[in-house]
Design an enzyme around this catalytic site. Structure first.
Site, PDB file in Angstrom:
ATOM      1  N   TYR A 174     -15.410   0.964  -6.414  1.00 46.74           N
ATOM      2  CA  TYR A 174     -16.730   1.625  -5.887  1.00 46.74           C
ATOM      3  C   TYR A 174     -17.718   1.540  -7.073  1.00 46.74           C
ATOM      4  CZ  TYR A 174     -13.609   3.454  -2.405  1.00 46.74           C
ATOM      5  OH  TYR A 174     -12.838   3.357  -1.155  1.00 46.74           O
ATOM      6  N   GLU A 193       7.473  -6.696   0.908  1.00 45.32           N
ATOM      7  CA  GLU A 193       6.471  -6.681   1.937  1.00 45.32           C
ATOM      8  C   GLU A 193       5.336  -7.780   1.706  1.00 45.32           C
ATOM      9  OE1 GLU A 193       5.105  -4.897   4.059  1.00 45.32           O
ATOM     10  OE2 GLU A 193       6.241  -2.775   3.865  1.00 45.32           O
ATOM     11  N   ARG A 242     -10.665   9.833   2.331  1.00 40.62           N
ATOM     12  CA  ARG A 242     -10.558  10.463   3.522  1.00 40.62           C
ATOM     13  C   ARG A 242     -11.532  11.737   3.509  1.00 40.62           C
ATOM     14  NH1 ARG A 242      -3.807  11.223   3.244  1.00 40.62           N
ATOM     15  NH2 ARG A 242      -3.505   8.805   3.072  1.00 40.62           N
ATOM     16  N   LYS A 289       1.419   9.974   5.778  1.00 36.13           N
ATOM     17  CA  LYS A 289       1.666   8.844   5.978  1.00 36.13           C
ATOM     18  C   LYS A 289       3.000   7.852   5.580  1.00 36.13           C
ATOM     19  CE  LYS A 289      -3.444   8.135   6.696  1.00 36.13           C
ATOM     20  NZ  LYS A 289      -4.485   7.250   6.701  1.00 36.13           N
ATOM     21  N   LYS A 296       0.790  -1.236   0.060  1.00 39.13           N
ATOM     22  CA  LYS A 296       0.070   0.006   0.059  1.00 39.13           C
ATOM     23  C   LYS A 296       0.871   1.306  -0.075  1.00 39.13           C
ATOM     24  CE  LYS A 296      -3.530   2.287   2.792  1.00 39.13           C
ATOM     25  NZ  LYS A 296      -4.503   2.415   3.714  1.00 39.13           N
ATOM     26  N   SER A 307     -10.254   5.374  -4.347  1.00 36.12           N
ATOM     27  CA  SER A 307     -11.650   6.605  -4.203  1.00 36.12           C
ATOM     28  C   SER A 307     -10.789   7.817  -5.410  1.00 36.12           C
ATOM     29  CB  SER A 307     -11.544   7.339  -3.024  1.00 36.12           C
ATOM     30  OG  SER A 307     -10.351   7.753  -2.266  1.00 36.12           O
ATOM     31  N   LYS A 309      -2.373  -1.462  -3.782  1.00 36.72           N
ATOM     32  CA  LYS A 309      -3.175  -0.380  -3.762  1.00 36.72           C
ATOM     33  C   LYS A 309      -2.206   1.058  -3.831  1.00 36.72           C
ATOM     34  CE  LYS A 309      -6.229   1.934  -0.668  1.00 36.72           C
ATOM     35  NZ  LYS A 309      -6.536   1.876   1.053  1.00 36.72           N
TER      36      LYS A 309
END
Ligand code: PBG
Length: 343
Positions: free
Chosen positions: A331, A251, A221, A235, A211, A292, A266
């Site tokens: 979505y 990872e 968010r 982040k 990610k 998103s 992602k």
């Protein structure tokens, strides 16, 4: 010189035009269908849903046209519709009341929080669909980070303890799949061990394995209300640097070694190379999140008539399949499923 020299010859013709005409297979609809290498099916779709604790059935998300935050009652109906379309799984994301947010994200481990109530409501209604829940603290913390904050530092091991508790309350509520989206080190192993010890041996884990610290999460968010809590916070000390590819493979390897059943990349479209490398390297169930910001771009341009919305929706989803995804969080899931059903 032309490939065949334009003369008859007993020599094998050099490969290429005019002997090889790539357009032959593309000429007719039946032939295009016959040679198609990849397909999108409703079985490949995972639908992320936002749930809030208020009474209003549906509150639109302005930066994600067509996406709403559901009340718990309304989400049961929406998930029923998803199941009727054949969508195999949904992913629940909470919109937490600001009064319940604190430094430690304590509402995340409350068995009566909006996530757990949603899971119970879906399961009580007997809807035959997989329910996935995030393990991460950002919707619950007053600072909008996915972990516990000490000064400027996101504490890793202390956060794991909360993520474990969060996973346990979600599993107890009936959640089928835990999806740690926080990018702390060691979370998959810690959550797997705790689930097993508590008797939740069959609860699956889909790791947000690779990610990235991405600008494409902005509208999400807004939807969950962490944009304002996070403010200018970054982040980048836990999510991956968009510059890196090999690191994604490390990872994924770690998350698999710790017991992940499925892995995820992602965001989606800007990271198709990562998706492809993960699938070809590990050959495990691999998913991708069309996030998103990707949704907002496609929707926003389609609303203005700049692109054909239906067409780019299906094209983008098929591209994930081609790159190696076994499934896509999107979505668009309901609309794509409707399109697939209509044929
Ligand atoms: C939080 C989380 C995020 C998304 C899913 N879980 C946002 C973030 O990491 O800031 C993003 C999903 C999207 O943008 O659609 N742990």
């Amino acid at each position: 010189m032309p490939f065949n020299g334009g003369t008859k010859s007993f020599m094998a013709p050099a490969p290429g035009f005019p002997t090889t005409r790539m357009r032959r297979n593309r000429r007719t609809d039946w032939s295009r269908r016959l040679v198609a290498e990849n397909r999108l099916s409703v079985d490949d779709l995972i639908w992320p849903v936002f749930v809030h604790s208020g009474d209003e059935a549906r509150i639109p998300v302005p930066s994600m046209p067509g996406v709403v935050r559901h009340s718990v009652d309304a989400v049961v109906d929406a998930v029923g519709e998803a199941a009727a379309l054949g969508i195999p799984m949904i992913a629940v994301f909470p919109v937490v009341d600001p009064s319940l947010k604190d430094d430690g994200g304590s509402n995340a481990v409350d068995p009566d929080n909006v996530v757990c109530r949603t899971v119970r409501a879906i399961k009580t209604a007997g809807i035959d669909i997989g329910v996935m829940c995030d393990a991460a603290l950002d919707p619950f913390t007053s600072h909008g980070h996915d972990g516990l904050l000490h000064g400027d530092e996101i504490l890793n091991d202390e956060t794991l303890e909360v993520l474990v508790q969060q996973s346990l309350v979600q599993a107890a509520a009936g959640c089928d799949v835990i999806s740690p989206s926080d990018m702390m080190d060691g979370r998959i192993g810690a959550i797997r061990a705790a689930l097993d010890e508590a008797g939740h041996r069959q609860v699956q884990i889909m790791a947000y394995a690779a990610k990235y610290a991405s600008g494409f999460y902005g509208p999400f968010r807004d939807a969950v209300g962490s944009a304002s809590t996070l403010g200018k916070g970054s982040k980048s000390t836990y999510q991956m640097d968009p510059a890196n590819g090999d690191e994604a493979l490390r990872e994924v390897a770690l998350d698999l070694a710790e017991g992940a059943d499925m892995v995820m990349v992602k965001p989606g479209m800007p990271y198709l190379d990562i998706l492809h490398r993960v699938k070809t390297t590990f050959a495990v169930p691999t998913f991708v999140y069309q996030v998103s910001g990707e949704y907002a771009m496609l929707r926003g341009a389609a609303e203005r008539g700049w692109i054909d919305g239906d067409r780019v929706m299906m094209e983008s989803l098929l591209a994930f399949r081609r790159a190696g995804a076994d499934g896509v969080l999107t979505y668009f899931a309901i609309e794509a499923a409707q399109r697939l059903k209509a044929g």
